[in-house]
Design an enzyme around this catalytic site. Structure first.
Site, PDB file in Angstrom:
ATOM      1  N   ASP A 213       0.814  -1.221   0.000  1.00 27.20           N
ATOM      2  CA  ASP A 213       0.000   0.000   0.000  1.00 27.20           C
ATOM      3  C   ASP A 213       0.849   1.273   0.000  1.00 27.20           C
ATOM      4  OD1 ASP A 213      -1.953  -1.870   0.348  1.00 27.20           O
ATOM      5  OD2 ASP A 213      -2.791  -0.994   2.173  1.00 27.20           O
TER       6      ASP A 213
ATOM      7  N   HIS B 271       3.625  -2.310   3.175  1.00 22.76           N
ATOM      8  CA  HIS B 271       3.716  -0.942   2.630  1.00 22.76           C
ATOM      9  C   HIS B 271       5.037  -0.787   1.875  1.00 22.76           C
ATOM     10  CE1 HIS B 271       0.759  -0.585   5.882  1.00 22.76           C
ATOM     11  NE2 HIS B 271       0.248   0.418   5.192  1.00 22.76           N
TER      12      HIS B 271
HETATM   13 ZN    ZN Z   1      -2.643   3.122   3.308  1.00 18.34          ZN
END
Ligand code: ZN
Length: 440
Positions: free
Chosen positions: A78, A229
């Site tokens: 992400d 991430h």
């Molecule tokens: Zn996010």
């Protein structure tokens, strides 16, 4: 988005999907089929999903998740692209011939459009993650939420240009779901991706801890969608170890792509979308709702007299059966106990009556809720559910700070990471007991 624009976008999407799948086919590699990397983890298979059939996935929040077999893992990243770290993530994935799904932020795609193109060029799936990553989608007006969703799609699509297709996959920032947001995404044929487990890589923890959490939580489930991430340096540092460990432990990477008219969804059974299929033989326990008593004005009923129970007669009958040679196993009651006959109620002689409880007796007091919260806090921190994710991913609000590496340790993160002492938990238990006494 307007209907005509939506129709145009869909036809463009369909055309581009062909290109994307061709690209995916060329890049998907099995273990041992990774040029220059004979020991690579590889990507074991490509799963084609139809977002309209399964609009919400990820057992952290939904009843359905991807139909993965045991020891299959889907990697998701992400908040990118951020070249400094995202490029390294891409290199690490390429070195293992692993395909993943990226949820990109519109604003980041505007700042680094070439970063989005690199994702598609490498054969990964690209979904979106809103335009500005607001951590308020669980209570913002639906029109504002639509602008965030549509804006992110427009930004990422324009960064891609003719380069490749955008997958109709969306991850809600902070996993902060709301029903109207979910309904809107479903109406657009967009699949919401929650996750099956996290590695807490947005928290201020070491890369070793990220590695440990990823493997530990995967081992607890045996398969699932991992949320990471690509903008985080600790994720870059942990990723090679995570991939190596997956290979050592016999896990397989699955790449997920959206269905198109040319590429139908992989045939699956609906049960496969349930991480823990509900067996018909297993009783499902549900906490009963508190009944809505309204008895204050009703007539009181007479209490039964003790003499009406007639226990001596029952005991005498069971002993009599034993005497007649009917076997009575130790620890069990006789199987043919006669039920005592009806007895006349002695209402006229009964003075005692039972008070009817007021509905306030059943109310749960605020103090009890607070005590319960105190008891469950360490568990929630360890499980790292959406609420914790929301609180500690606040740094994502300040994207420029993250990009410049100046994002400080947030107050909320410190609160969540502060270990709760044994004394504190004892205090919560004590309080719980006190509240119960008062309620009684
Ligand atoms: Zn996010």
């Amino acid at each position: 988005m307007p209907d005509n624009a939506s129709a145009g976008a869909r036809s463009l999407l369909a055309a581009l999907c062909v290109g994307l799948l061709t690209c995916i086919g060329a890049h998907t590699a099995r273990a041992g089929d990774c040029p220059g990397h004979p020991d690579a983890l590889g990507t074991s298979r490509t799963l084609v999903v139809d977002p309209r059939e399964h609009p919400r996935i990820g057992t952290m929040q939904y009843s359905e998740t991807l139909p993965l077999r045991d020891h299959e893992v889907v990697l998701t990243f992400d908040d990118g692209p951020l070249p400094r770290n995202s490029d390294q993530v891409l290199r690490i994935l390429a070195s293992q011939c692993v395909k993943a799904t990226f949820f990109t932020i519109g604003r980041m795609a505007q700042a680094y459009p070439e970063g989005v193109r690199k994702l598609v060029e490498a054969g990964h799936s690209v979904g979106t993650h809103s335009q500005n990553h607001p951590l308020t989608m669980n209570h913002m007006p639906i029109d504002a939420a639509k602008r965030e969703i549509d804006g992110g799609i427009v930004s990422v699509r324009s960064a891609l240009g003719d380069y490749g297709a955008l997958a109709p996959f969306f991850r809600i920032p902070g996993l902060l779901r709301a029903e109207d947001v979910e309904e809107y995404l479903a109406s657009q044929g967009i699949q919401i991706w929650s996750a099956d487990f996290l590695a807490d890589d947005w928290r201020h923890i070491s890369s070793s801890r990220v590695f440990e959490l990823a493997i530990k939580r995967l081992e607890q489930r045996g398969k699932g969608i991992l949320l990471l991430h690509d903008i985080q340096a600790r994720t870059v540092a942990a990723l090679p170890r995570i991939l190596n460990e997956l290979k050592v432990r016999g896990y397989h990477i699955v790449h997920v792509v959206p269905a198109t008219p040319q590429t139908p969804a992989t045939p699956t059974d609906s049960q496969e979308w349930q991480l823990y299929p509900v067996s018909e033989n297993v009783a499902i326990s549900r906490w009963p709702k508190i009944p809505n008593f309204a008895f204050r004005d009703t007539e009181m009923l007479p209490a039964p007299a003790i003499s009406e129970l007639d226990w001596p007669r029952v005991q005498a009958m069971s002993l009599a059966e034993e005497d007649r040679g009917i076997p009575v196993r130790r620890g069990t009651r006789p199987g043919r106990l006669a039920w005592p006959g009806p007895m006349p109620l002695q209402t006229a002689e009964t003075a005692a009556t039972l008070p009817v409880p007021d509905h306030t007796v059943f109310q749960i007091r605020e103090g009890l809720r607070a005590a319960t919260r105190g008891l469950t806090a360490p568990h929630r921190a360890e499980q790292a559910g959406p609420a914790d994710y929301q609180a500690t991913s606040r740094q994502a609000r300040n994207l420029p700070a993250i990009m410049s590496g100046k994002a400080g340790r947030s107050r909320v993160a410190r609160v969540h990471q502060k270990p709760q002492s044994t004394h504190g938990r004892r205090g919560a238990i004590k309080h719980l007991v006190q509240v119960r006494k008062r309620s009684a």
